[in-house]
Structures are given as C-alpha cells and as structure tokens.
Motif scaffolding. Structure first.
Motif, PDB file in Angstrom:
ATOM      1  N   GLU A 247       0.832  -1.204   0.000  1.00 32.41           N
ATOM      2  CA  GLU A 247       0.000   0.000   0.000  1.00 32.41           C
ATOM      3  C   GLU A 247       0.866   1.254   0.000  1.00 32.41           C
ATOM      4  OE1 GLU A 247      -4.286  -0.580   2.185  1.00 32.41           O
ATOM      5  OE2 GLU A 247      -2.521  -0.307   3.414  1.00 32.41           O
ATOM      6  N   CYS A 248       0.383   2.270  -0.711  1.00 35.09           N
ATOM      7  CA  CYS A 248       1.021   3.576  -0.623  1.00 35.09           C
ATOM      8  C   CYS A 248       0.285   4.374   0.450  1.00 35.09           C
ATOM      9  CB  CYS A 248       0.957   4.291  -1.971  1.00 35.09           C
ATOM     10  SG  CYS A 248      -0.717   4.732  -2.459  1.00 35.09           S
ATOM     11  N   THR A 249       0.699   5.610   0.668  1.00 36.12           N
ATOM     12  CA  THR A 249       0.113   6.379   1.768  1.00 36.12           C
ATOM     13  C   THR A 249      -1.363   6.735   1.524  1.00 36.12           C
ATOM     14  OG1 THR A 249       1.125   8.306   0.754  1.00 36.12           O
ATOM     15  CG2 THR A 249       2.281   7.351   2.620  1.00 36.12           C
ATOM     16  N   GLU A 250      -1.871   6.491   0.320  1.00 31.97           N
ATOM     17  CA  GLU A 250      -3.299   6.707   0.070  1.00 31.97           C
ATOM     18  C   GLU A 250      -4.154   5.634   0.741  1.00 31.97           C
ATOM     19  OE1 GLU A 250      -4.569   9.315  -1.668  1.00 31.97           O
ATOM     20  OE2 GLU A 250      -2.519  10.050  -1.914  1.00 31.97           O
ATOM     21  N   GLN A 251      -3.553   4.504   1.084  1.00 27.85           N
ATOM     22  CA  GLN A 251      -4.284   3.346   1.645  1.00 27.85           C
ATOM     23  C   GLN A 251      -5.488   2.984   0.780  1.00 27.85           C
ATOM     24  OE1 GLN A 251      -5.028   4.551   5.772  1.00 27.85           O
ATOM     25  NE2 GLN A 251      -3.387   3.191   6.436  1.00 27.85           N
ATOM     26  N   LEU A 254      -3.192  -2.124  -2.947  1.00 27.17           N
ATOM     27  CA  LEU A 254      -1.763  -2.423  -2.894  1.00 27.17           C
ATOM     28  C   LEU A 254      -1.176  -2.368  -4.300  1.00 27.17           C
ATOM     29  CD1 LEU A 254      -3.437  -4.500  -0.816  1.00 27.17           C
ATOM     30  CD2 LEU A 254      -1.111  -5.110  -0.197  1.00 27.17           C
ATOM     31  N   HIS A 255      -0.208  -1.482  -4.503  1.00 29.63           N
ATOM     32  CA  HIS A 255       0.456  -1.410  -5.807  1.00 29.63           C
ATOM     33  C   HIS A 255       1.259  -2.685  -6.012  1.00 29.63           C
ATOM     34  CE1 HIS A 255      -0.461   2.724  -6.894  1.00 29.63           C
ATOM     35  NE2 HIS A 255      -0.225   3.067  -5.645  1.00 29.63           N
ATOM     36  N   ILE A 256       0.961  -3.364  -7.111  1.00 30.41           N
ATOM     37  CA  ILE A 256       1.763  -4.549  -7.412  1.00 30.41           C
ATOM     38  C   ILE A 256       2.809  -4.128  -8.438  1.00 30.41           C
ATOM     39  CG2 ILE A 256      -0.072  -5.418  -9.004  1.00 30.41           C
ATOM     40  CD1 ILE A 256       1.053  -8.280  -7.975  1.00 30.41           C
ATOM     41  N   THR A 309      -6.995   5.152 -11.475  1.00 27.31           N
ATOM     42  CA  THR A 309      -5.605   5.461 -11.144  1.00 27.31           C
ATOM     43  C   THR A 309      -5.501   5.916  -9.698  1.00 27.31           C
ATOM     44  OG1 THR A 309      -6.024   7.676 -11.962  1.00 27.31           O
ATOM     45  CG2 THR A 309      -4.951   6.143 -13.483  1.00 27.31           C
ATOM     46  N   CYS A 310      -4.299   5.823  -9.162  1.00 28.09           N
ATOM     47  CA  CYS A 310      -4.090   6.169  -7.756  1.00 28.09           C
ATOM     48  C   CYS A 310      -3.635   7.621  -7.645  1.00 28.09           C
ATOM     49  CB  CYS A 310      -3.056   5.244  -7.137  1.00 28.09           C
ATOM     50  SG  CYS A 310      -2.881   5.476  -5.361  1.00 28.09           S
ATOM     51  N   ALA A 311      -4.103   8.285  -6.609  1.00 31.36           N
ATOM     52  CA  ALA A 311      -3.762   9.694  -6.393  1.00 31.36           C
ATOM     53  C   ALA A 311      -2.269   9.914  -6.151  1.00 31.36           C
ATOM     54  CB  ALA A 311      -4.569  10.235  -5.217  1.00 31.36           C
ATOM     55  N   CYS A 312      -1.546   8.842  -5.813  1.00 29.58           N
ATOM     56  CA  CYS A 312      -0.116   9.011  -5.516  1.00 29.58           C
ATOM     57  C   CYS A 312       0.713   9.179  -6.787  1.00 29.58           C
ATOM     58  CB  CYS A 312       0.397   7.808  -4.729  1.00 29.58           C
ATOM     59  SG  CYS A 312       0.645   6.339  -5.735  1.00 29.58           S
ATOM     60  N   GLY A 313       0.116   8.879  -7.958  1.00 28.75           N
ATOM     61  CA  GLY A 313       0.832   9.061  -9.217  1.00 28.75           C
ATOM     62  C   GLY A 313       1.535   7.803  -9.714  1.00 28.75           C
TER      63      GLY A 313
HETATM   64 ZN    ZN Z   1      -0.782   4.881  -4.767  1.00 26.53          ZN
END
Ligand code: ZN
Ligand code: ADP
Length: 437
Positions: A247-251, A254-256, A309-313
């Motif tokens: 997981e990134c800090t967005e929770q 889980l980025h694979i 897409t994830c907000a973390c980029g």
């Molecule tokens: Zn992310």
C-alpha cells in the motif's frame, strides 16, 4: 515522493514494452531449467513468440505441486554455483517449496522492498524494528535487506518475546514496526499489562502489517491501539516473499510492482481472465528473476484489480485487500464461508477482544461451526445477562453475514491458543480422519 520515480510512474505503453522485454528474458532463463525446458519443447514455446505481455496466455501454468515434484533443483535457470541464498516453506505435507536466488535476484528483491517501504512512507530517518522470524521464512531477511537498502536504522528483533520487543522500542526509539497483524493485538495487551500506553510511551508512527489475511476492521483497531498508520504488505515465498504488492500512503489498494511481476486475475474454474474490478485468482509471472523464474504461478489468492488510477501518481496496478486463498474457504451447512467474513463481523463489535477461533465439528451427524471469541479484559464483570446478550448479538450478526448459524462461546482474553507465526483461524475437526493434501 518516489524511490524510483521513472519506473514507478511509467506510462502504460512504456510499462507494456518493458514487460515484453523482460518476459522474453525470463523465458530465456526458464528454458535452461529442466522443468520448463521439457514443457517448452513439448509445446513449441520460444522467447521470440512473445510480442506483447498478453502473449503470456500461450504459456502453461505452474503450481505448488510442480514445485514439489521437481524438488529441489528442477526449476533452476542458472548454474548452481551462482546461487547465494534459498528460502523454503516448512513443508509439513510432503516436500518443502524452495526458492533459490543469485546475486541479481537478491539485489533486485532488496530494491523492491526499499521501494515498497518508501511508498508506504518509511524514510531513512526511521528506526525500523522487524518483528518477524529470521531464517528460512522470507519476512525476516526479506525486510532486513530492504530496510538497509532504504537506509533506516534496522533492529532485527525477530518474533515473539513481547516484553523484549517493548524494551527495544523504548531503548532505541523505534518509529516503524513490521509484524503480522494477529500478533499486534497480543502485543498491545502486554503494553497494557505493563501499565504502558504505546501512544504516549513510544515514538511509533507507522506499521507495516501483512503476511496473513486480515480485515479493514483489524487495521483500524491496530491504528487506534498504537496511534499509528498501518500499511498492508503482500507477498508469497514463490515470488520472493514480501515486496510483491504494497500500500502507498493513500491506503487505497496495494500497488503490485508490474516491472517485476506480470499480473493476471483469472476465474479459478475456467482460467479465463476476469475484467478489472472482478475478483479472481491471482496468477503471477516473475519478470526480474534469474535463478528461478516462475511462469504463470497460481497463487490461489483471491483478489481483484482496483480500476482507475491512484492519487499518488504511481501507475502500477492496485490489488484489493486479499480476502484469502481459495483453499481457506470452508462449507458449513451448505454455505460457503471465508474466515475473513467472520473476522469482519467480530472486530466491528467493540466488546470483542484480540483473538478468535473457528472450529468445525460434527455433532450428532450435523456440521457445527463453533466460534470462540475473546472479550476485552475491562468489559467482563461477571454479569451473566450481559454475556448472554453479547453472545446472541454475535450469533445473529455472523448468521446475517454468512447465512449459517454459529455456536458462539465467549472466552477470556488470552485464552485462545496462539500459534507460532501466522494465525490459525480455522480448525476443521470434520476432516481428522481424511488426508488433506
Ligand atoms: Zn498509490
Ligand atoms: P506459506 O505459503 O507457507 O503460507 P508464504 O509466506 O509464502 O508462506 O505465504 C504467502 C501467503 O500468505 C500468500 O499467498 C497469501 O495467501 C498470504 N498473505 C501474504 N500477505 C498477505 C496480505 N497482506 N494479506 C492477505 N494474505 C496475505
């Protein structure tokens, strides 16, 4: 923000290109192993046939059974003299599963672990206590190499001995802990018994929890008890161990790491791919392993790709929380049940303590599901009607969730036997006389 910005934020097309190249290389290594050599010859498979990642569908699957049957060296894609480490599962039923690594493999795994930890917000200023068995199990050394690669001060604490763990945390000002979630409820009880509050009496800020299925409710409890953020870590020994998805800090899933693993989610019965968003079996191919590449490894883990897409980029796909393995599911009174469904119900109830155990038994010819539930220490005051009310509430809520009525028994905190390592959530006494493979 990123450990390796370019790789972590690669555009979709670029990622596909990289995967294609790496898949071809992987096939080249694989073709050197006795197992794949034979399979490839039989099926006429050559690396040149791969033009895009989707061509993976022309390749055969690999299962745990294959690994066991070809124990120990049947999957080696590199000369033995190149190997520098092995990890293996306990193998209580038959041959263990063993994975070999050469220098390249260990370095790339350490890098993936560092990337994963960075992605969850760990930095080189952290003091990192790894509460995890060191040895053949991958959680010890797998994390150790990643923590060092990232540059934290590492405390290779090992598993168990909670008083010592607490002392280490206080002596060295631990800020990050990695542990299996089922252990942390117990650790908290020891803090309490010592008259300590981890929120006030430690510098803890971030936990990495994983290696076993757990629910969102479990995560929230851990975050509240310790006053930390807790991030989910997923991996399996066949794919190195930890560092496969994080997981990134967005929770928010889980980025694979798709530069190192080719991901398929397949319907476990038809083995056809399911659309993004739908649950199926996770099937993985290593893309950056030389000594022991594995192709289309059937993990048995059930999950789905989270669309969007994830907000973390980061552009690497996100897996949803793993609900369990297809073999965790049991059938009781005609209903299909996953242990995590029951955990989800239990941990939403504030009176429920740290642990529970599901026992399946035959009584008078009928199957029964007995759920032992620890209650919180400060809750029980000897009032029978209170106990009775809680028992009925839990029974009803489990029944609503899984459709089968359980027999619920409330037990004292700490009274459910602890297993070493990962928690055992289900004891199936119905199958005692049959051999389970
Ligand atoms: Zn992310
Ligand atoms: P074993 O196969 O002996 O249990 P592993 O350490 O390889 O040993 O376990 C990997 C398995 O653990 C995964 O296939 C999955 O079922 C489970 N697992 C690991 N991490 C998680 C997680 N974060 N959430 C749920 N299950 C997990």
């Amino acid at each position: 923000m990123y450990w390796e910005k370019q790789l972590e934020t690669l555009a979709h097309d670029e990622l596909k290109k990289l995967q294609t190249e790496r898949l071809k290389e992987t096939l080249t290594y694989a073709a050197r192993s006795p197992f794949y050599k034979q399979v490839f010859q039989q099926k006429g498979i050559r690396p040149e046939l791969i033009k895009q990642p989707d061509d993976i569908r022309r390749l055969p699957y690999t299962t745990k059974q294959h690994l066991r049957e070809n124990f120990p060296y049947g999957f080696l894609g590199a000369p033995k003299q190149e190997l520098i480490r092995l990890h293996s599962s306990s193998g209580t039923t038959g041959n263990p599963t063993v994975i070999f690594h050469n220098r390249h493999d260990i370095a790339s795994w350490a890098n993936l672990m560092a990337r994963s930890l960075y992605c969850a917000g760990v930095r080189d200023t952290d003091v990192f206590q790894n509460i995890c068995g060191y040895g053949l199990f991958t959680g010890g050394l797998g994390f150790q190499y990643g923590i060092e690669r990232l540059g934290c001060l590492s405390i290779p604490a090992g598993a168990g001995n909670s008083l010592r763990q607490i002392k280490l945390m206080q002596d060295y000002g631990t800020t990050v802990v990695h542990a299996i979630p089922s252990y942390l409820g117990r650790l908290y009880e020891i803090f309490q018994a010592e008259g300590l509050d981890p929120r006030k009496d430690t510098d803890l800020r971030l936990f990495v929890i994983g290696a076993e299925p757990h629910t969102e409710e479990q995560r929230q409890r851990i975050e509240e008890m310790f006053g930390v953020k807790a991030y989910n870590s997923f991996g399996l020994s066949e794919m190195n161990g930890p560092g496969v998805a994080f997981e990134c800090t967005e929770q928010a899933g889980l980025h694979i790491w798709e530069d190192s693993y080719l991901v398929e989610i397949l319907n476990p019965d038809t083995l056809e791919p399911v659309p993004d968003g739908e649950v199926g079996e996770l099937v993985l191919t290593t893309l950056d392993r030389q000594a022991m590449p594995l192709i289309r490894y059937r993990t048995r883990d059930l999950t789905r790709i989270i669309p969007g897409t994830c907000a973390c980029g980061r552009t690497h796909a996100r897996l949803d929380r793993i609900t369990g393995r297809s073999d965790d599911m049991f059938i009781i009174k005609g209903c299909n049940v996953f242990p995590m469904q029951i955990e989800g119900v239990l941990l939403k109830i504030p009176e429920v303590g740290a642990d529970y155990l599901i026992t399946l038994e035959q009584r008078n010819g009928a199957d029964e599901m007995i759920v032992d539930v620890e209650v919180k220490k400060d809750w029980f005051n000897g009032d029978i009607t209170r106990l009775d009310r809680l028992t009925r509430k839990i029974t009803q809520q489990i029944r609503d969730e899984v459709l089968a009525k359980p027999i619920v028994r409330l037990v004292e905190p700490g009274s459910i036997p602890k297993s070493e390592g990962k928690a055992v959530r289900v004891k199936d006494n119905r199958t005692l006389n049959t051999v389970k493979l």
